[in-house]
Scaffold this active site. Structure first.
Site, PDB file in Angstrom:
ATOM      1  N   ASP A  49      36.030 -31.558 -15.945  1.00  0.00           N
ATOM      2  CA  ASP A  49      35.881 -31.972 -14.543  1.00  0.00           C
ATOM      3  C   ASP A  49      36.653 -33.269 -14.352  1.00  0.00           C
ATOM      4  O   ASP A  49      36.241 -34.171 -13.654  1.00  0.00           O
ATOM      5  CB  ASP A  49      34.423 -32.140 -14.165  1.00  0.00           C
ATOM      6  N   SER A  50      37.800 -33.324 -14.957  1.00  0.00           N
ATOM      7  CA  SER A  50      38.635 -34.519 -14.999  1.00  0.00           C
ATOM      8  C   SER A  50      38.946 -35.059 -13.604  1.00  0.00           C
ATOM      9  O   SER A  50      38.917 -34.345 -12.617  1.00  0.00           O
ATOM     10  CB  SER A  50      39.939 -34.204 -15.727  1.00  0.00           C
ATOM     11  N   TYR A  51      39.281 -36.323 -13.585  1.00  0.00           N
ATOM     12  CA  TYR A  51      39.623 -37.015 -12.348  1.00  0.00           C
ATOM     13  C   TYR A  51      41.086 -36.835 -11.968  1.00  0.00           C
ATOM     14  O   TYR A  51      41.535 -37.337 -10.955  1.00  0.00           O
ATOM     15  CB  TYR A  51      39.314 -38.508 -12.495  1.00  0.00           C
TER      16      TYR A  51
ATOM     17  N   ARG B  55      44.372 -30.085  -8.460  1.00  0.00           N
ATOM     18  CA  ARG B  55      43.711 -28.792  -8.596  1.00  0.00           C
ATOM     19  C   ARG B  55      42.898 -28.513  -7.329  1.00  0.00           C
ATOM     20  O   ARG B  55      42.503 -29.435  -6.626  1.00  0.00           O
ATOM     21  CB  ARG B  55      42.845 -28.761  -9.836  1.00  0.00           C
TER      22      ARG B  55
END
Length: 172
Positions: free
Chosen positions: A46-48, A52
């Site tokens: 759930d990267s910053y 996406r």
């Protein structure tokens, strides 16, 4: 998806905790560079990082040298995803215990794989201590009454490693 595509070994951080930076260290420490276990790793995060849909999820790939792939390769992977017309999945796998460390052989209708649950803080600290930081020197600095220390986990899962590093390893 792993077993349906014949992946034979999956690593899970205990309790589901495994930040991207820790994955890099794990790939390196567990055989990625010159070793036989890891040739790289897909990271579901759930990267910053932007770019996406809905800015809430992405898939990263780190190479066996534990570094992210170059942008050109990411672009090529993305272009290939546009041609996917089906994907393989196994729906009859048992629930996997991600609390207890160890290796379990998981069997489904389309094959089997080893699921290794490990304490990611142990690998993280090992990598930090032996290849990045001098914990003894840091401990001396932190022991000084004139040194004031603030820590910000940057809202990432790495905050879960704070107790292990600063309390257990550095004695704060």
């Amino acid at each position: 998806m792993a077993t349906a595509n014949r992946v034979r070994h999956v690593w899970d951080g205990q309790n589901g905790l495994l930040s991207t930076i820790v994955v890099s260290i794990v790939i390196h420490e567990r055989g990625g560079v010159g070793g036989s276990k890891a040739s790289g790793a897909f990271i579901l995060t759930d990267s910053y990082n932007p770019g996406r849909p809905n800015k809430d999820f992405e898939i990263k790939y780190h190479m066996k040298n534990s570094e992210p792939v170059p942008e050109a390769i990411i672009d090529k992977i993305f272009e290939n995803t546009k041609t996917i017309i089906e994907y393989l999945i196994v729906e009859d796998l048992p629930n996997i215990d991600i609390i207890t460390t160890g290796v379990a052989n998981v069997l489904g209708s389309k094959g089997q794989f080893d699921d290794e649950v490990f304490n990611s803080a142990t690998d993280y600290v090992k990598g930090l201590k032996f290849s990045i930081f001098d914990f003894e020197l840091i401990n001396k600095l932190l022991s000084s009454s004139e040194f004031i220390f603030f820590y910000d986990a940057l809202h990432e899962v790495v905050g879960a490693y704070t107790h292990r590093i600063f309390v257990e390893e550095l004695g704060l």
